[in-house]
Design a protein around this motif. Structure first.
Motif, PDB file in Angstrom:
ATOM      1  N   ALA A 118      30.215  39.126  44.589  1.00 58.45           N
ATOM      2  CA  ALA A 118      29.625  38.953  43.256  1.00 58.45           C
ATOM      3  C   ALA A 118      30.237  37.752  42.541  1.00 58.45           C
ATOM      4  CB  ALA A 118      29.815  40.226  42.427  1.00 58.45           C
ATOM      5  N   LEU A 119      31.550  37.606  42.606  1.00 63.23           N
ATOM      6  CA  LEU A 119      32.196  36.458  41.973  1.00 63.23           C
ATOM      7  C   LEU A 119      31.773  35.157  42.634  1.00 63.23           C
ATOM      8  CD1 LEU A 119      35.823  37.813  41.398  1.00 63.23           C
ATOM      9  CD2 LEU A 119      34.085  37.345  39.654  1.00 63.23           C
ATOM     10  N   MET A 120      31.707  35.160  43.964  1.00 60.44           N
ATOM     11  CA  MET A 120      31.323  33.947  44.684  1.00 60.44           C
ATOM     12  C   MET A 120      29.889  33.555  44.352  1.00 60.44           C
ATOM     13  SD  MET A 120      32.637  31.695  46.473  1.00 60.44           S
ATOM     14  CE  MET A 120      32.006  30.237  47.214  1.00 60.44           C
ATOM     15  N   GLN A 121      29.012  34.526  44.217  1.00 60.25           N
ATOM     16  CA  GLN A 121      27.627  34.220  43.854  1.00 60.25           C
ATOM     17  C   GLN A 121      27.582  33.524  42.503  1.00 60.25           C
ATOM     18  OE1 GLN A 121      24.978  34.537  45.902  1.00 60.25           O
ATOM     19  NE2 GLN A 121      23.928  33.353  44.337  1.00 60.25           N
ATOM     20  N   GLY A 122      28.415  33.968  41.562  1.00 64.08           N
ATOM     21  CA  GLY A 122      28.489  33.323  40.253  1.00 64.08           C
ATOM     22  C   GLY A 122      28.949  31.881  40.370  1.00 64.08           C
ATOM     23  N   VAL A 123      29.922  31.629  41.239  1.00 67.80           N
ATOM     24  CA  VAL A 123      30.408  30.262  41.455  1.00 67.80           C
ATOM     25  C   VAL A 123      29.301  29.406  42.060  1.00 67.80           C
ATOM     26  CG1 VAL A 123      32.023  28.851  42.797  1.00 67.80           C
ATOM     27  CG2 VAL A 123      32.827  30.931  41.671  1.00 67.80           C
TER      28      VAL A 123
END
Length: 153
Positions: free
Chosen positions: A25-30
């Motif tokens: 989820a965090l990587m998708q935001g990045v």
């Protein structure tokens, strides 16, 4: 060690901790804030890092396999091995892939040991993984210089 990537909206660097890269989820935001060019650059970096790691692991594994083979007199020469070569296996149902079942070893005395079988080993698994990042053509030969760790195809 955090990495810095420019953020498209402000131009200010964004610091990433390793946990960011492993949390989907965090990587998708990045990824959503990266331009197409930046995203392609990240993809290239990831592929290059994966390839580098696989090459190091393959070199370590083939050196260990060669040492065992020489010690157990499974080679045509007791001289040290300086190069290992792998050919491509090409079947009708699969694309070409690096074949771990038929390595050829080149010794310092000029002799060759043919058909060192590394099937059902970690080395075979690594060669299969390497195929995914460095797809060979049908007649390719992968030569690994065991002195330098260099890969030539």
């Amino acid at each position: 060690m955090p990495h810095s990537f420019p953020v498209r909206d402000t131009g200010a660097p964004a610091l990433l901790c390793p946990a960011t890269l492993t949390d989907a989820a965090l990587m998708q935001g990045v990824l959503t804030v990266l331009s197409d060019q930046q995203l392609a650059s990240v993809a290239i970096m990831l592929t290059e890092e994966t390839q580098r790691r696989l090459m190091n692991a393959i070199t370590t594994e083939i050196r260990a396999a060669v040492t065992r083979a020489v010690e157990e007199r499974e080679t045509d020469s007791p001289a040290p091995v300086v190069r290992a070569q792998f050919r491509v296996r090409d079947t009708d149902s699969m694309p070409p892939y690096w074949d771990g079942t038929d390595a050829t070893l080149r010794h310092t005395d000029g002799r060759s040991t043919r058909h060192l079988d590394t099937s059902d080993t970690r080395l075979e698994e690594l060669l299969n993984d390497f195929t995914c990042v460095k797809q060979p053509s049908a007649r390719s030969v992968l030569t690994i210089d065991l002195r330098t760790g260099g890969f030539h195809y």
